[in-house]
Design a protein around this motif. Structure first.
Motif, PDB file in Angstrom:
ATOM      1  N   GLY A  21      11.076 -11.886  50.833  1.00 42.07           N
ATOM      2  CA  GLY A  21      10.940 -10.662  50.103  1.00 42.07           C
ATOM      3  C   GLY A  21      10.489 -10.659  48.786  1.00 42.07           C
ATOM      4  N   ILE A  22       9.879  -9.578  48.327  1.00 40.26           N
ATOM      5  CA  ILE A  22       9.155  -9.765  46.882  1.00 40.26           C
ATOM      6  C   ILE A  22       9.747  -8.312  46.026  1.00 40.26           C
ATOM      7  CG2 ILE A  22       7.016 -10.734  47.662  1.00 40.26           C
ATOM      8  CD1 ILE A  22       5.659  -8.390  48.456  1.00 40.26           C
ATOM      9  N   ASP A  23       9.562  -8.505  44.848  1.00 42.59           N
ATOM     10  CA  ASP A  23       9.878  -7.216  44.042  1.00 42.59           C
ATOM     11  C   ASP A  23       8.475  -6.495  43.874  1.00 42.59           C
ATOM     12  OD1 ASP A  23      12.356  -7.887  43.917  1.00 42.59           O
ATOM     13  OD2 ASP A  23      12.289  -8.659  41.925  1.00 42.59           O
ATOM     14  N   ILE A  24       8.546  -5.224  44.229  1.00 36.33           N
ATOM     15  CA  ILE A  24       7.197  -4.409  44.060  1.00 36.33           C
ATOM     16  C   ILE A  24       7.576  -3.107  42.978  1.00 36.33           C
ATOM     17  CG2 ILE A  24       5.696  -3.117  45.316  1.00 36.33           C
ATOM     18  CD1 ILE A  24       6.577  -4.710  47.803  1.00 36.33           C
ATOM     19  N   VAL A  25       6.678  -2.784  42.073  1.00 36.36           N
ATOM     20  CA  VAL A  25       6.797  -1.548  41.601  1.00 36.36           C
ATOM     21  C   VAL A  25       5.584  -0.695  41.884  1.00 36.36           C
ATOM     22  CG1 VAL A  25       6.964  -0.391  39.339  1.00 36.36           C
ATOM     23  CG2 VAL A  25       8.325  -2.397  39.855  1.00 36.36           C
ATOM     24  N   VAL A  26       5.855   0.442  42.447  1.00 36.89           N
ATOM     25  CA  VAL A  26       4.465   1.245  42.593  1.00 36.89           C
ATOM     26  C   VAL A  26       4.298   2.204  41.535  1.00 36.89           C
ATOM     27  CG1 VAL A  26       3.413   2.848  44.149  1.00 36.89           C
ATOM     28  CG2 VAL A  26       4.961   1.002  45.109  1.00 36.89           C
ATOM     29  N   ALA A  27       3.163   2.149  40.859  1.00 33.17           N
ATOM     30  CA  ALA A  27       2.885   3.340  39.777  1.00 33.17           C
ATOM     31  C   ALA A  27       2.105   4.513  40.285  1.00 33.17           C
ATOM     32  CB  ALA A  27       2.358   2.615  38.613  1.00 33.17           C
ATOM     33  N   LEU A  28       2.792   5.643  40.421  1.00 34.61           N
ATOM     34  CA  LEU A  28       1.832   6.742  41.163  1.00 34.61           C
ATOM     35  C   LEU A  28       1.322   7.719  40.113  1.00 34.61           C
ATOM     36  CD1 LEU A  28       0.728   7.903  43.820  1.00 34.61           C
ATOM     37  CD2 LEU A  28       3.052   8.958  43.937  1.00 34.61           C
ATOM     38  N   ASP A  29       0.166   7.931  40.192  1.00 29.16           N
ATOM     39  CA  ASP A  29      -0.568   8.867  39.314  1.00 29.16           C
ATOM     40  C   ASP A  29      -0.073  10.393  39.725  1.00 29.16           C
ATOM     41  OD1 ASP A  29      -2.140  10.386  37.580  1.00 29.16           O
ATOM     42  OD2 ASP A  29      -4.154   9.416  38.024  1.00 29.16           O
ATOM     43  N   LEU A  30       0.470  11.160  38.805  1.00 30.00           N
ATOM     44  CA  LEU A  30       0.705  12.516  38.858  1.00 30.00           C
ATOM     45  C   LEU A  30      -0.111  13.624  38.082  1.00 30.00           C
ATOM     46  CD1 LEU A  30       4.596  12.667  39.494  1.00 30.00           C
ATOM     47  CD2 LEU A  30       2.774  12.726  41.053  1.00 30.00           C
ATOM     48  N   ILE A  63       7.302   4.124  39.660  1.00 27.77           N
ATOM     49  CA  ILE A  63       7.065   4.654  38.275  1.00 27.77           C
ATOM     50  C   ILE A  63       5.919   6.047  38.671  1.00 27.77           C
ATOM     51  CG2 ILE A  63       5.959   4.248  35.972  1.00 27.77           C
ATOM     52  CD1 ILE A  63       8.491   2.644  36.455  1.00 27.77           C
ATOM     53  N   VAL A  64       6.126   7.030  37.938  1.00 30.06           N
ATOM     54  CA  VAL A  64       5.279   8.012  37.921  1.00 30.06           C
ATOM     55  C   VAL A  64       4.829   8.249  36.536  1.00 30.06           C
ATOM     56  CG1 VAL A  64       6.251   9.297  39.927  1.00 30.06           C
ATOM     57  CG2 VAL A  64       7.217   9.958  37.503  1.00 30.06           C
ATOM     58  N   PHE A  65       3.448   8.638  36.525  1.00 33.73           N
ATOM     59  CA  PHE A  65       2.816   8.845  35.166  1.00 33.73           C
ATOM     60  C   PHE A  65       1.864   9.947  35.275  1.00 33.73           C
ATOM     61  CE2 PHE A  65       0.085   5.795  37.397  1.00 33.73           C
ATOM     62  CZ  PHE A  65      -1.221   6.304  36.985  1.00 33.73           C
ATOM     63  N   SER A 123       7.885 -13.795  43.570  1.00 35.04           N
ATOM     64  CA  SER A 123       6.496 -13.039  43.679  1.00 35.04           C
ATOM     65  C   SER A 123       6.906 -11.593  43.192  1.00 35.04           C
ATOM     66  CB  SER A 123       6.274 -12.770  45.335  1.00 35.04           C
ATOM     67  OG  SER A 123       5.862 -14.231  45.777  1.00 35.04           O
ATOM     68  N   LYS A 124       6.059 -11.116  42.434  1.00 34.41           N
ATOM     69  CA  LYS A 124       6.208  -9.900  41.744  1.00 34.41           C
ATOM     70  C   LYS A 124       4.935  -9.311  41.750  1.00 34.41           C
ATOM     71  CE  LYS A 124       8.057 -11.972  38.100  1.00 34.41           C
ATOM     72  NZ  LYS A 124       8.815 -13.074  38.422  1.00 34.41           N
ATOM     73  N   VAL A 125       4.826  -7.797  42.051  1.00 35.57           N
ATOM     74  CA  VAL A 125       3.606  -7.184  42.200  1.00 35.57           C
ATOM     75  C   VAL A 125       4.056  -5.720  41.711  1.00 35.57           C
ATOM     76  CG1 VAL A 125       4.315  -6.517  44.661  1.00 35.57           C
ATOM     77  CG2 VAL A 125       1.839  -6.366  44.064  1.00 35.57           C
ATOM     78  N   ILE A 126       2.659  -5.385  40.923  1.00 31.92           N
ATOM     79  CA  ILE A 126       2.570  -3.878  40.754  1.00 31.92           C
ATOM     80  C   ILE A 126       1.380  -3.317  41.314  1.00 31.92           C
ATOM     81  CG2 ILE A 126       2.137  -2.251  38.829  1.00 31.92           C
ATOM     82  CD1 ILE A 126       3.160  -4.489  37.001  1.00 31.92           C
ATOM     83  N   ILE A 127       1.736  -2.074  42.091  1.00 39.34           N
ATOM     84  CA  ILE A 127       0.841  -1.412  43.072  1.00 39.34           C
ATOM     85  C   ILE A 127       0.634  -0.207  41.939  1.00 39.34           C
ATOM     86  CG2 ILE A 127       0.002  -0.413  45.094  1.00 39.34           C
ATOM     87  CD1 ILE A 127       1.906  -2.105  46.410  1.00 39.34           C
ATOM     88  N   LEU A 128      -0.978   0.017  41.675  1.00 40.62           N
ATOM     89  CA  LEU A 128      -1.207   0.924  40.853  1.00 40.62           C
ATOM     90  C   LEU A 128      -2.046   1.966  41.583  1.00 40.62           C
ATOM     91  CD1 LEU A 128      -1.782   2.577  37.935  1.00 40.62           C
ATOM     92  CD2 LEU A 128      -3.563   1.287  37.391  1.00 40.62           C
TER      93      LEU A 128
END
Length: 381
Positions: A122-131, A183-185, A239-244
Motif C-alpha cells: 500500500g501507499i499513501d496518495i493525495v490527488v490534487a484536482l483542479d476545479l 484536494i480540490v483547488f 511511499s508517499k505520492v501526490i498526483i496533480l
C-alpha cells in the motif's frame, strides 16, 4: 410394559438417534468442530427446554388421546401386540432430538478455516484536482475510452472535469490497500478528504464535485501542493505520492509551486503531474440557444508544461500530458506502476458457518416425526 422399562427404552432410543443425527456433521467437517465457536450463544439456553419436550412427547401422550369405552378388553390383553406398540414413543424422541439440533444451529457455530499472515502492499496518495474555470472546457470522449464504458446522453459533450471525475473514480475503485486523499483547488485549496481507505465514500464525494463549489477564478497550484504535503506530513508509509491534475498555469495562491515542491521532497513524497489538454483553442459551453441546446464558444487557456515538468523532476516524479480521456486514464495507472510500495503485514482469517450441518438432520427428524405420526404409528380413535 412397565413405566421404568418404557423410560429405559426411550432414553436408549434418544441416545442412538442423537448419535446417528450427529454422524453427518461429524463426517463432513470433522476437523472443524474442534475449534468451533458460537456466534449466538444465547440461543443455546433453549437447550433447557429439550428435556421438557422429550418428556411431554412420550409419557403424557396416552393421557391426551381420546378413548373409546368397551365392555371388556381382556381378550385384547392376551393378544399379540406387534412391533408398533414398542415404537409408540419414537416420534417423541425424534421431536426432542430435532429441537436440540435446531437450537444448536441457531447458536450459529463457526470454524476458522485458516489464519495466516500475508504481506499487503500500500501507499499513501493525495490527488490534487483542479476545479478552476478552465476545467469546463470540452474534452470529447468516446464511451469505450472512458472507464467502464458508461452510456452517454445523445449529443452529450463531456468537460475536462467530467472526464477527470470518471477517471478518478475508476482509479479509486481499483485500489485495495492504498490510503487515498483528495484536494480540490481553484483560487484556493481545500481538503475534500484526508487519506482514507473508505473508497465508497471517497468515490461518492468525488462524484458530487462541481465547478461552482469553490472560487474557480484562479489556479493555485502551489497552495494545492502545500495542502497535499501537509496531509502527508504524519504519514508512516514509506511511499508517499501526490498526483496533480490540472489544465492551467499557476496564477493564484500564497505559496509558489516551486516551494511547495520542496516541501513535498522534504517529506519524501513524489509529485506526479498530469496536464489535461493543451494550449490550443477548445470549445467551452457558453449558455443555451433558443431551443435549450448548449451553445459553445472557442477559448484558449494558458498552460505551463515546463512548470509541471520542473515540479515532477524535483521530487523524482513523472510529468504526463493527457489530451483525451484514454490518455488521462493511462497516466493515472502508470503512476502507480512506477511506485515503490510499502509492505503491510496483515492477518487474514477465513470463516465457515457450520450451522447448515446441524440444520439438515434437524429438519429430516422433524419430517420423520410427522411421517411416523401420520402413517406407521397413527392411533385410533
Amino acid at each position: 410394559m412397565s413405566t421404568a422399562k418404557r423410560a429405559i427404552l426411550a432414553v436408549l432410543a434418544t441416545v442412538i438417534i442423537a448419535a446417528l443425527a450427529l454422524i453427518y456433521p461429524w463426517l463432513v467437517r470433522r476437523e472443524a468442530w474442534s475449534g468451533a465457536t458460537w456466534q449466538q450463544p444465547w440461543f443455546l439456553l433453549g437447550l433447557i427446554l429439550v428435556p421438557i419436550v422429550w418428556y411431554w412427547g412420550i409419557f403424557p401422550q396416552d393421557a391426551r388421546k381420546p378413548r373409546l369405552r368397551v365392555g371388556t378388553v381382556s381378550p385384547l390383553l392376551t393378544g399379540p401386540r406387534g412391533i408398533r406398540s414398542y415404537l409408540r414413543d419414537l416420534p417423541g424422541v425424534l421431536r426432542a432430538v430435532s429441537v436440540a439440533l435446531l437450537i444448536l444451529a441457531m447458536g450459529r457455530p463457526v470454524s476458522v478455516l485458516r489464519d495466516q499472515r500475508s504481506d499487503d502492499k500500500g501507499i499513501d496518495i493525495v490527488v490534487a484536482l483542479d476545479l478552476s474555470g478552465s476545467m469546463r472546457a470540452v474534452l470529447d470522449a468516446k464511451p469505450e475510452d472512458l472507464p467502464g464504458s458508461p452510456r452517454l446522453a445523445k449529443n452529450k459533450r463531456l468537460t475536462r472535469l467530467d472526464v477527470a471525475k470518471l477517471v478518478l473514480q475508476d482509479f479509486i475503485g481499483r485500489r485495495r490497500t492504498d490510503r487515498i486523499g483528495v484536494i480540490v483547488f481553484g483560487k484556493a485549496a481545500y481538503v475534500l478528504s484526508p487519506p482514507t481507505m473508505d473508497y465508497p465514500l471517497l468515490s461518492q464525494l468525488v462524484s458530487k464535485m462541481t465547478l461552482n463549489v469553490i472560487d474557480g477564478s484562479g489556479t493555485a497550484i502551489g497552495d494545492a501542493l502545500g495542502t497535499a504535503s501537509a496531509r502527508l506530513r504524519r504519514s508512516d508509509a514509506l511511499s508517499k505520492v501526490i498526483i496533480l491534475i490540472t489544465d492551467g498555469d499557476s496564477n493564484a495562491g500564497s505559496i509558489s509551486p516551486e516551494y511547495a515542491a520542496q516541501l513535498a521532497a522534504g517529506l519524501g513524497a513524489k509529485i506526479h503531474t498530469i496536464q489535461i489538454g493543451s494550449a490550443d483553442e477548445v470549445d467551452v459551453e457558453d449558455g443555451v440557444d433558443l431551443f435549450g441546446q448548449p451553445r459553445y464558444a472557442r477559448h484558449r487557456f494558458p498552460v505551463n508544461p515546463e512548470l509541471l515538468r520542473e515540479i515532477a523532476q524535483k521530487t523524482g516524479g513523472e510529468a504526463y500530458v493527457a489530451t483525451d480521456a484514454k490518455a488521462l486514464s493511462a497516466s493515472m495507472h502508470d503512476v502507480l506502476d512506477k511506485l515503490e510500495k510499502t509492505r503491510f503485514e496483515a492477518s487474514i482469517a477465513s470463516y465457515e458457518d457450520l450451522f447448515p450441518l446441524l440444520l439438515l438432520p434437524g429438519v429430516v427428524l422433524v419430517a420423520l416425526d410427522a411421517l411416523l405420526r401420520a402413517w406407521l404409528l397413527r392411533r385410533f380413535p
